[in-house]
Design a protein around this motif. Sequence first.
Motif, PDB file in Angstrom:
ATOM      1  N   LEU A 112       0.829  -1.207   0.000  1.00 27.43           N
ATOM      2  CA  LEU A 112       0.000   0.000   0.000  1.00 27.43           C
ATOM      3  C   LEU A 112       0.862   1.254   0.000  1.00 27.43           C
ATOM      4  O   LEU A 112       0.580   2.221  -0.713  1.00 27.43           O
ATOM      5  CB  LEU A 112      -0.927  -0.003   1.214  1.00 27.43           C
ATOM      6  CG  LEU A 112      -1.890   1.187   1.323  1.00 27.43           C
ATOM      7  CD1 LEU A 112      -2.834   1.225   0.122  1.00 27.43           C
ATOM      8  CD2 LEU A 112      -2.675   1.115   2.632  1.00 27.43           C
ATOM      9  N   LEU A 113       1.941   1.231   0.773  1.00 27.83           N
ATOM     10  CA  LEU A 113       2.847   2.368   0.834  1.00 27.83           C
ATOM     11  C   LEU A 113       3.451   2.663  -0.537  1.00 27.83           C
ATOM     12  O   LEU A 113       3.477   3.807  -1.000  1.00 27.83           O
ATOM     13  CB  LEU A 113       3.951   2.083   1.854  1.00 27.83           C
ATOM     14  CG  LEU A 113       4.835   3.255   2.296  1.00 27.83           C
ATOM     15  CD1 LEU A 113       3.986   4.360   2.913  1.00 27.83           C
ATOM     16  CD2 LEU A 113       5.873   2.770   3.289  1.00 27.83           C
ATOM     17  N   GLY A 114       3.942   1.610  -1.197  1.00 26.96           N
ATOM     18  CA  GLY A 114       4.524   1.790  -2.523  1.00 26.96           C
ATOM     19  C   GLY A 114       3.515   2.292  -3.536  1.00 26.96           C
ATOM     20  O   GLY A 114       3.815   3.181  -4.353  1.00 26.96           O
ATOM     21  N   ILE A 115       2.311   1.749  -3.498  1.00 27.51           N
ATOM     22  CA  ILE A 115       1.263   2.142  -4.438  1.00 27.51           C
ATOM     23  C   ILE A 115       0.877   3.609  -4.246  1.00 27.51           C
ATOM     24  O   ILE A 115       0.727   4.357  -5.218  1.00 27.51           O
ATOM     25  CB  ILE A 115       0.031   1.229  -4.279  1.00 27.51           C
ATOM     26  CG1 ILE A 115       0.357  -0.180  -4.785  1.00 27.51           C
ATOM     27  CG2 ILE A 115      -1.177   1.807  -5.015  1.00 27.51           C
ATOM     28  CD1 ILE A 115      -0.690  -1.211  -4.434  1.00 27.51           C
ATOM     29  N   VAL A 116       0.728   4.024  -2.996  1.00 28.01           N
ATOM     30  CA  VAL A 116       0.349   5.415  -2.705  1.00 28.01           C
ATOM     31  C   VAL A 116       1.414   6.384  -3.220  1.00 28.01           C
ATOM     32  O   VAL A 116       1.089   7.417  -3.821  1.00 28.01           O
ATOM     33  CB  VAL A 116       0.129   5.616  -1.191  1.00 28.01           C
ATOM     34  CG1 VAL A 116       0.034   7.105  -0.852  1.00 28.01           C
ATOM     35  CG2 VAL A 116      -1.136   4.898  -0.750  1.00 28.01           C
ATOM     36  N   VAL A 117       2.686   6.053  -3.028  1.00 29.81           N
ATOM     37  CA  VAL A 117       3.768   6.921  -3.511  1.00 29.81           C
ATOM     38  C   VAL A 117       3.716   7.034  -5.035  1.00 29.81           C
ATOM     39  O   VAL A 117       3.850   8.135  -5.594  1.00 29.81           O
ATOM     40  CB  VAL A 117       5.139   6.396  -3.053  1.00 29.81           C
ATOM     41  CG1 VAL A 117       6.267   7.183  -3.727  1.00 29.81           C
ATOM     42  CG2 VAL A 117       5.277   6.488  -1.539  1.00 29.81           C
ATOM     43  N   VAL A 118       3.521   5.909  -5.718  1.00 27.00           N
ATOM     44  CA  VAL A 118       3.445   5.929  -7.186  1.00 27.00           C
ATOM     45  C   VAL A 118       2.271   6.787  -7.651  1.00 27.00           C
ATOM     46  O   VAL A 118       2.411   7.618  -8.565  1.00 27.00           O
ATOM     47  CB  VAL A 118       3.307   4.503  -7.748  1.00 27.00           C
ATOM     48  CG1 VAL A 118       2.975   4.541  -9.242  1.00 27.00           C
ATOM     49  CG2 VAL A 118       4.596   3.719  -7.533  1.00 27.00           C
ATOM     50  N   LEU A 119       1.115   6.623  -7.035  1.00 20.85           N
ATOM     51  CA  LEU A 119      -0.062   7.395  -7.431  1.00 20.85           C
ATOM     52  C   LEU A 119       0.139   8.892  -7.201  1.00 20.85           C
ATOM     53  O   LEU A 119      -0.251   9.720  -8.039  1.00 20.85           O
ATOM     54  CB  LEU A 119      -1.292   6.903  -6.657  1.00 20.85           C
ATOM     55  CG  LEU A 119      -1.770   5.489  -6.982  1.00 20.85           C
ATOM     56  CD1 LEU A 119      -2.947   5.102  -6.094  1.00 20.85           C
ATOM     57  CD2 LEU A 119      -2.151   5.357  -8.444  1.00 20.85           C
ATOM     58  N   MET A 120       0.760   9.245  -6.084  1.00 19.79           N
ATOM     59  CA  MET A 120       0.982  10.657  -5.773  1.00 19.79           C
ATOM     60  C   MET A 120       1.965  11.299  -6.759  1.00 19.79           C
ATOM     61  O   MET A 120       1.719  12.390  -7.276  1.00 19.79           O
ATOM     62  CB  MET A 120       1.497  10.802  -4.337  1.00 19.79           C
ATOM     63  CG  MET A 120       0.462  10.488  -3.273  1.00 19.79           C
ATOM     64  SD  MET A 120       1.137  10.586  -1.590  1.00 19.79           S
ATOM     65  CE  MET A 120       1.649  12.304  -1.535  1.00 19.79           C
ATOM     66  N   LEU A 121       3.081  10.617  -7.027  1.00 25.16           N
ATOM     67  CA  LEU A 121       4.075  11.175  -7.940  1.00 25.16           C
ATOM     68  C   LEU A 121       3.562  11.184  -9.377  1.00 25.16           C
ATOM     69  O   LEU A 121       3.890  12.094 -10.157  1.00 25.16           O
ATOM     70  CB  LEU A 121       5.383  10.391  -7.838  1.00 25.16           C
ATOM     71  CG  LEU A 121       6.140  10.573  -6.512  1.00 25.16           C
ATOM     72  CD1 LEU A 121       7.390   9.697  -6.474  1.00 25.16           C
ATOM     73  CD2 LEU A 121       6.516  12.037  -6.303  1.00 25.16           C
ATOM     74  N   ASN A 122       2.766  10.199  -9.728  1.00 28.44           N
ATOM     75  CA  ASN A 122       2.164  10.169 -11.065  1.00 28.44           C
ATOM     76  C   ASN A 122       1.243  11.369 -11.250  1.00 28.44           C
ATOM     77  O   ASN A 122       1.233  12.006 -12.310  1.00 28.44           O
ATOM     78  CB  ASN A 122       1.380   8.873 -11.248  1.00 28.44           C
ATOM     79  CG  ASN A 122       0.816   8.716 -12.650  1.00 28.44           C
ATOM     80  OD1 ASN A 122       1.531   8.521 -13.610  1.00 28.44           O
ATOM     81  ND2 ASN A 122      -0.514   8.800 -12.762  1.00 28.44           N
ATOM     82  N   ARG A 123       0.491  11.679 -10.213  1.00 27.54           N
ATOM     83  CA  ARG A 123      -0.392  12.854 -10.255  1.00 27.54           C
ATOM     84  C   ARG A 123       0.416  14.141 -10.308  1.00 27.54           C
ATOM     85  O   ARG A 123       0.059  15.094 -11.027  1.00 27.54           O
ATOM     86  CB  ARG A 123      -1.297  12.852  -9.022  1.00 27.54           C
ATOM     87  CG  ARG A 123      -2.292  14.001  -8.973  1.00 27.54           C
ATOM     88  CD  ARG A 123      -3.206  13.989 -10.175  1.00 27.54           C
ATOM     89  NE  ARG A 123      -4.157  15.088 -10.134  1.00 27.54           N
ATOM     90  CZ  ARG A 123      -4.914  15.442 -11.158  1.00 27.54           C
ATOM     91  NH1 ARG A 123      -4.847  14.769 -12.303  1.00 27.54           N
ATOM     92  NH2 ARG A 123      -5.755  16.459 -11.042  1.00 27.54           N
TER      93      ARG A 123
END
Length: 282
Positions: A112-123
Amino acid sequence: MKNLQRMGLFLLFLACGMLVFGVFSHYYPFYSGITDKVSRIVVASIFLVLALLARRSERFNKYWLILFAYFTALTAISIDYHLGLSKWIYPIFGIIEHSPAGLAVNKFESSLLGIVVVLMLNRLAGQSVGSLYIRRGNLRLGLTVGLVAFAVMIVTVIPVTESSFKGENLTWARILPWAPSVLVFVLANASNEELIFRGLFIGKMEPFLGKFATNIITTIPFVFVHSYTGYATDQTVFLALQLLPLSLAWCWLMQKTNSIWGSILFHAAMDIPIAVGIYSGL
């Protein structure tokens, strides 16, 4: 000249992938301690600077999202590796670390931590979640392949685990209580790996390299990272005859369905005997 340029891009992107996922793996990194932390910060900063410079360059603008993707991946796996929230979660809920529930919580938190970071930086890069293949696509085909894979692995979980993943004293009476933890474990792991290894890169690289070369570039680091695992009975067979073709199949399914969901389900299904094998040794 065009083929030579594509070969150069292939080798460059492959080298970047091996650096990010191999040297700075969130499973088995090359370095440790302060050396690892400083190296991650330096390399991630270099990727970010190069991405921003490419974005402002008329000649290299088309590559900036790929460079930013490597920055994103390295940031996500580094935060995951060094933060580790599970050690605070265990005592709150009275969970034993080395137990089925403990492993599931650790995998869920980490993923979940990795996914959240990817989603935030992608945005932050101005991209939609669709650029990560988080979209409906051909959902029927994806669900069909994923659910069929789940059915096959559930039916065959005992012989597959005992023959390939060090399963010990397995019976359905022993496995069934693990089912909720196994499900959390495999779905979390598959979601994280499909997003970071494939969803983040395939759509960005494919216009420059084509489908097959892109799949190879994302597959080689993925297989390499798993070469340090110890849950397979025969590591060579696992890497060459199981993981390599499966990784290519997950790439193909993501491209075929234009969506990440089928690949996540397919991947999660194939992780079931791995999880059961690990749980049986606790």
